[in-house]
Structure formats: C-alpha cells, structure tokens
Design an enzyme around this catalytic site. Sequence first.
Site, PDB file in Angstrom:
ATOM      1  N   GLU A  45       0.807  -1.220   0.000  1.00  0.00           N
ATOM      2  CA  GLU A  45       0.000   0.000   0.000  1.00  0.00           C
ATOM      3  C   GLU A  45       0.842   1.272   0.000  1.00  0.00           C
ATOM      4  OE1 GLU A  45      -3.651   0.126   0.110  1.00  0.00           O
ATOM      5  OE2 GLU A  45      -3.292  -1.905  -0.624  1.00  0.00           O
ATOM      6  N   HIS A  98      -5.150   2.034   6.873  1.00  0.00           N
ATOM      7  CA  HIS A  98      -3.717   2.258   6.677  1.00  0.00           C
ATOM      8  C   HIS A  98      -3.113   2.790   7.975  1.00  0.00           C
ATOM      9  CE1 HIS A  98      -4.580   2.931   2.134  1.00  0.00           C
ATOM     10  NE2 HIS A  98      -4.033   1.736   2.294  1.00  0.00           N
ATOM     11  N   CYS A 112      -2.882  11.760   3.318  1.00  0.00           N
ATOM     12  CA  CYS A 112      -3.176  10.887   2.172  1.00  0.00           C
ATOM     13  C   CYS A 112      -2.813  11.554   0.854  1.00  0.00           C
ATOM     14  CB  CYS A 112      -4.661  10.519   2.147  1.00  0.00           C
ATOM     15  SG  CYS A 112      -5.133   9.211   3.283  1.00  0.00           S
TER      16      CYS A 112
END
Length: 444
Positions: A174, A250, A368
């Site tokens: 990720e 995450h 992000c």
Amino acid sequence: MKAFEANFDGLVGPTHNYAGLSFGNVASEKHQAEVSNPKQAAKQGLTKMKALNDLGLVQGVLAPQERPDINTLRQLGFGGSDADVLAAAAKQAPRILAACCSASSMWTANAATVSPSADTANGKVHFTPANLTNKFHRSIEHEVTGRILRATFNDEQHFEHHSVLPSVEHFGDEGAANHTRFCHEYGDAGVEFFVFGRYAFNGNKPQPQRYPARHTYEASEAIARKHGLNPGKVVYAQQNPDVIDQGVFHNDVIAVGNRNLMFCHEQAFLNQAEVNQQLNDALGGNFNVIEVPSNRVSVQDAVTSYLFNSQLLSMADGRTLLVIPEECQNNPAVWAYLSELRDGDSAIDELKVFDLKQSMSNGGGPACLRLRVVLNEQELNAFNQSTRMNNQLFATLNSWVDKHYRDRLAESDLADPQLLIESRTALDELTQILNLGSVYPFQR
C-alpha cells in the site's frame, strides 16, 4: 549534505466521485452515491499545496490517472468505440465502470514507497510504485504511476525506479501510507519504519476479522531488499488488528512521524512498547513519541476526524507544524486534546487547519494527499522543476481546473462519453504544463 523533506501532492482528477469503492474505509462507504464536486476538490488540494509552499517548504505536484480507464474496460471484454465501451459497462457492470472511473490516485501516500539516498546502498533515491492489490480500482494505477514518477524524478544519476511487487495478495503493498522514515536530520542515514497488517505466509499470526489487512509483512521485507536498506536501520511493526476492524485501513490513519517524533494513538500497533523501543534503539536514542490515550481520543474519533492523517512538518525556524483537516476542529474531544498539545510543553508547536471536505468524504485527509520525498541539494535541483509548486504554477493549475473540471458529478455521469473527452483533453494539456511527456495510454 543538507537535505529537505519535499511533499508531492496528487492533483485531484476530473472524475472525482463518491462510488463507495473502498471496503474498510468508513468515510468512503458512508458517502457512497453522493454528488461530488471535482472542481472544488482540485482547488482544495491546490490551496493546501500553495499554503505549504508559502511557508517555505518544498512542494511538488503529481499528475492524476487517466479516467475513465478505457483500456482496462476493454481488457474486461467491453468492445466497440469508446462510447460503446462506456455504455456497455454502465448497463452490464456499473460497479466495474465506477471502479474504472475512480480518482483515488489523488491520495499519493499510496503511490509508492520512497527511500532517500542517505539510506540506500547505492546512494540514490529509490521509488517502488505500490501494487495496491486489495482494491481493484487502485490495482490498475501502478503502471501510469510509475511513468509519472519517472517523468517527475527523471535524472538517472540521482533516482532509481523499480517495478511493482508481484500483484498477488501475498505481496499486497500500500506504499507510503504504511511507511515512515525517522531521522535526526534529513540528510543523515535514517530508520525506515514499515507497518503491515498481516503475515501472508503464516495464518497463525494475528489478523483482523472484519476488514482486510491490505499490506503484508512480506511486501515490506521485499521493498527493503529492493531499495538496498541497511537491515539494522529497518523496523517492522504490525498494525493492531482491532483498530483495522474499526476502520484504520492504513497506518497513516492512526500514526504519523517526522524526524525523531512519532504522533500516534496508544492502540496503533501490536506490542507498542516494544515497537517504540526498537525505533529508539535503531535511531541511536532521542526518539520521541506522543501517544494519545483512548480516554482522551477514541479510535472512532481518530478515524472520523482523521487526526493522525495529518502532516507533521519541520519548519525552517525549528518549530513543528501539524497540518490537520477541519474535521479535527469540529470534533470536541480531538480539538481539546490538540489545543493542549499546542499550548503545552509538547513537540508540536502549531496547528494549521485546511478545508479538505471533498477528499475527506472519500476517506483521505492531508497526509493521504502527499508523497514525502527527502532530497539533498543536488537531488532537489535534479527533479523535474516544472512540477515544483510556485506562484505561477498555482495560478496556471487553477486556471486549468476552471477550464476543464465539472463542479458536479454523480455516479450516473460516469458513462457520459463527453466526460472521457473532457478528461483526456485536460490531462493532455496537463502533461505539457508539467513537462511530463506522454505518460497516459491515450497519448501512446
């Protein structure tokens, strides 16, 4: 050599929409089917980039993906003209069409893992695009992401680009959303901190039960090998499975770090005290942790406010700035805690609040939206300067957004052939603005 931490933010793409594609991301699921505003979303992101540039920080821009992704739809059996492909997908497989229209590349924390030259065996900055195998709509990003990164960091003397890991669940990667680098000074050899959700080859280890653990231990190990990292300067930690099951998809939803400081929730990791000690030892001491207790900020409040999806930044005068979304200010428990940190004797000196509602509604906050890249002075001059934020680029990109973006987009609009034309026209012009060359399938 003196080094700087640069933030490269993703431009929000013209097809920004709320299709609710990300199982395990509470905000994404909550706002499914709402009408989005791509123009506002792009401008909110640009405003943050310009504000950080104005504070004297190095700020860059990364281009979005081509969407709708006609090539992927053709691979899935939809044929005819581009308009025919869109019409057939909308009729036969609307969720697949939505996935192929996702603008989630805006969250460049998932674009790649980056290791600075001070950490790598050959003294180059290393990039590995993330395969993002857990979500179909993101798994189709990495090829174009790799091209954009190569066009942005295009000097082979200083930058090394790797292919993605095998695109299977065992090596689910990720990117930087699960990776943090700690150091005392940016130019020093640092400690690279890899966070994973599960072990792919050992089913007896702890793992979440409700939501998927997207990132594997094996993927983290592989990236460390590819980047030529010193094993003594690498720390691996497993996310707490219980918080993954509460929507912490995450690590950057529950922890953020910068230099020798980690700001995290007390429930972020398995064996958290041991993790903190490992980081301190690897860094050679003087590692600082601000652990937020559950009785002050619950995991639920952390997830809904995106408290830890913040940017922890070092200013030129030595102060530490925490960049947060408005949702933190609107949550009484979170704002009370942050105000105490700022006004007390903590390592966080200042708070800066941004309106990022368009991104937040899809499950992504300030952290992000950025990919961190530590660059020394030579590397700073070697990357594609057309992608570096300044007054002129800010004005140019705002005009570009005004010219090409819609201010309203519903899921039913994704099949509109005109949207594809608008998107390609915009991206073709963008590659010229950012001097990227031909990075998109329609240009090749």
